[in-house]
Design a protein around this motif. Sequence first.
Motif, PDB file in Angstrom:
ATOM      1  N   MET A   1      45.774 -39.049 -17.243  1.00 52.40           N
ATOM      2  CA  MET A   1      45.966 -39.984 -16.159  1.00 52.40           C
ATOM      3  C   MET A   1      46.866 -39.352 -15.094  1.00 52.40           C
ATOM      4  SD  MET A   1      46.962 -43.994 -16.393  1.00 52.40           S
ATOM      5  CE  MET A   1      45.366 -44.417 -17.036  1.00 52.40           C
ATOM      6  N   SER A   2      46.510 -39.531 -13.843  1.00 52.27           N
ATOM      7  CA  SER A   2      47.273 -38.974 -12.723  1.00 52.27           C
ATOM      8  C   SER A   2      48.427 -39.888 -12.350  1.00 52.27           C
ATOM      9  CB  SER A   2      46.344 -38.792 -11.530  1.00 52.27           C
ATOM     10  OG  SER A   2      45.295 -37.904 -11.847  1.00 52.27           O
ATOM     11  N   ARG A   3      49.499 -39.260 -11.850  1.00 52.28           N
ATOM     12  CA  ARG A   3      50.691 -40.021 -11.476  1.00 52.28           C
ATOM     13  C   ARG A   3      50.989 -39.854  -9.991  1.00 52.28           C
ATOM     14  NH1 ARG A   3      55.425 -37.910 -14.036  1.00 52.28           N
ATOM     15  NH2 ARG A   3      54.323 -35.948 -13.892  1.00 52.28           N
ATOM     16  N   LEU A   4      51.478 -40.927  -9.395  1.00 46.36           N
ATOM     17  CA  LEU A   4      51.942 -40.955  -8.019  1.00 46.36           C
ATOM     18  C   LEU A   4      53.466 -41.048  -8.055  1.00 46.36           C
ATOM     19  CD1 LEU A   4      51.479 -41.515  -4.906  1.00 46.36           C
ATOM     20  CD2 LEU A   4      51.485 -43.919  -5.532  1.00 46.36           C
ATOM     21  N   LEU A   5      54.148 -40.239  -7.270  1.00 43.95           N
ATOM     22  CA  LEU A   5      55.607 -40.300  -7.190  1.00 43.95           C
ATOM     23  C   LEU A   5      56.004 -41.322  -6.134  1.00 43.95           C
ATOM     24  CD1 LEU A   5      58.434 -39.246  -7.917  1.00 43.95           C
ATOM     25  CD2 LEU A   5      58.086 -37.444  -6.179  1.00 43.95           C
ATOM     26  N   ALA A  60      64.125 -34.909  -8.311  1.00 40.89           N
ATOM     27  CA  ALA A  60      62.914 -35.678  -8.622  1.00 40.89           C
ATOM     28  C   ALA A  60      61.690 -35.073  -7.929  1.00 40.89           C
ATOM     29  CB  ALA A  60      63.092 -37.132  -8.215  1.00 40.89           C
ATOM     30  N   VAL A  61      61.837 -34.683  -6.676  1.00 37.00           N
ATOM     31  CA  VAL A  61      60.715 -34.043  -5.970  1.00 37.00           C
ATOM     32  C   VAL A  61      60.356 -32.733  -6.661  1.00 37.00           C
ATOM     33  CG1 VAL A  61      59.988 -32.949  -3.804  1.00 37.00           C
ATOM     34  CG2 VAL A  61      61.243 -35.122  -3.748  1.00 37.00           C
ATOM     35  N   ASN A  62      61.370 -31.934  -6.965  1.00 30.35           N
ATOM     36  CA  ASN A  62      61.113 -30.634  -7.595  1.00 30.35           C
ATOM     37  C   ASN A  62      60.554 -30.758  -9.005  1.00 30.35           C
ATOM     38  OD1 ASN A  62      61.996 -29.263  -5.320  1.00 30.35           O
ATOM     39  ND2 ASN A  62      64.101 -29.167  -6.026  1.00 30.35           N
ATOM     40  N   ASP A  63      60.872 -31.843  -9.696  1.00 28.84           N
ATOM     41  CA  ASP A  63      60.398 -32.048 -11.065  1.00 28.84           C
ATOM     42  C   ASP A  63      59.010 -32.688 -11.136  1.00 28.84           C
ATOM     43  OD1 ASP A  63      62.713 -30.972 -12.087  1.00 28.84           O
ATOM     44  OD2 ASP A  63      63.613 -32.902 -12.635  1.00 28.84           O
ATOM     45  N   HIS A  64      58.427 -33.069  -9.996  1.00 26.09           N
ATOM     46  CA  HIS A  64      57.133 -33.756 -10.002  1.00 26.09           C
ATOM     47  C   HIS A  64      56.062 -33.049  -9.171  1.00 26.09           C
ATOM     48  CE1 HIS A  64      59.741 -37.025 -11.435  1.00 26.09           C
ATOM     49  NE2 HIS A  64      58.644 -37.478 -12.016  1.00 26.09           N
ATOM     50  N   PRO A  65      55.918 -31.719  -9.272  1.00 31.05           N
ATOM     51  CA  PRO A  65      54.883 -31.057  -8.477  1.00 31.05           C
ATOM     52  C   PRO A  65      53.469 -31.375  -8.963  1.00 31.05           C
ATOM     53  CG  PRO A  65      55.802 -29.502 -10.035  1.00 31.05           C
ATOM     54  CD  PRO A  65      56.632 -30.774 -10.136  1.00 31.05           C
ATOM     55  N   ASP A  66      53.368 -31.924 -10.160  1.00 34.49           N
ATOM     56  CA  ASP A  66      52.056 -32.213 -10.746  1.00 34.49           C
ATOM     57  C   ASP A  66      51.545 -33.612 -10.396  1.00 34.49           C
ATOM     58  OD1 ASP A  66      54.129 -33.371 -12.204  1.00 34.49           O
ATOM     59  OD2 ASP A  66      53.052 -33.255 -14.095  1.00 34.49           O
ATOM     60  N   THR A  67      52.287 -34.372  -9.587  1.00 31.00           N
ATOM     61  CA  THR A  67      51.821 -35.690  -9.185  1.00 31.00           C
ATOM     62  C   THR A  67      50.733 -35.539  -8.123  1.00 31.00           C
ATOM     63  OG1 THR A  67      53.703 -35.809  -7.658  1.00 31.00           O
ATOM     64  CG2 THR A  67      53.941 -36.934  -9.774  1.00 31.00           C
ATOM     65  N   VAL A  68      49.943 -36.595  -7.919  1.00 28.43           N
ATOM     66  CA  VAL A  68      48.826 -36.533  -6.965  1.00 28.43           C
ATOM     67  C   VAL A  68      49.292 -36.651  -5.526  1.00 28.43           C
ATOM     68  CG1 VAL A  68      47.117 -37.375  -8.602  1.00 28.43           C
ATOM     69  CG2 VAL A  68      48.356 -39.011  -7.174  1.00 28.43           C
ATOM     70  N   GLY A  69      50.483 -37.187  -5.325  1.00 24.44           N
ATOM     71  CA  GLY A  69      51.041 -37.406  -4.006  1.00 24.44           C
ATOM     72  C   GLY A  69      52.297 -38.235  -4.151  1.00 24.44           C
TER      73      GLY A  69
END
Length: 144
Positions: A1-5, A60-69
């Motif tokens: 499942m894809s995640r949005l930040l 948080a931004v640096n830890d979530h590069p795998d989010t869809v956007g």
Amino acid sequence: MSRLLLLNGPNLGILGRREPEIYGTDTLADIEKAVAEEVADRGWTVSSVQDDSEGTLVRAVNDHPDTVGAIVNPGALMIAGWSLRDALAAYPRPWIEVHLSNVWARESFRHESVIAPLAGGVVVGLGAYGYRLAAKALLHLVPE
């Protein structure tokens, strides 16, 4: 499942009781739920981070590069959040900047965002509904 930040900056954790005449009565939990509803049909979930510290938001931004956007309300960090700007410049996905109030109808110090030039779009002045619009924009920007 894809995640949005979903990233929210200083003082946004007290939405609902913070100057409701400016920011409305929706809480951050209400906004998180609305964004989750908006993206659920695509199979996306929401990873929500709110903090009053710029360093935590950068992490948080640096830890979530795998989010869809991302949907980003930097709060007052829009004015001088240079490290947040740098983190968002390196973020590899599309993101939308959101502000609950119309920042250009308020004090002049709020009239410039250091991060807006990097955003895929900016939504201002539409209250909590602006987050839904940002989610719709990301659904459009991110290929299925």
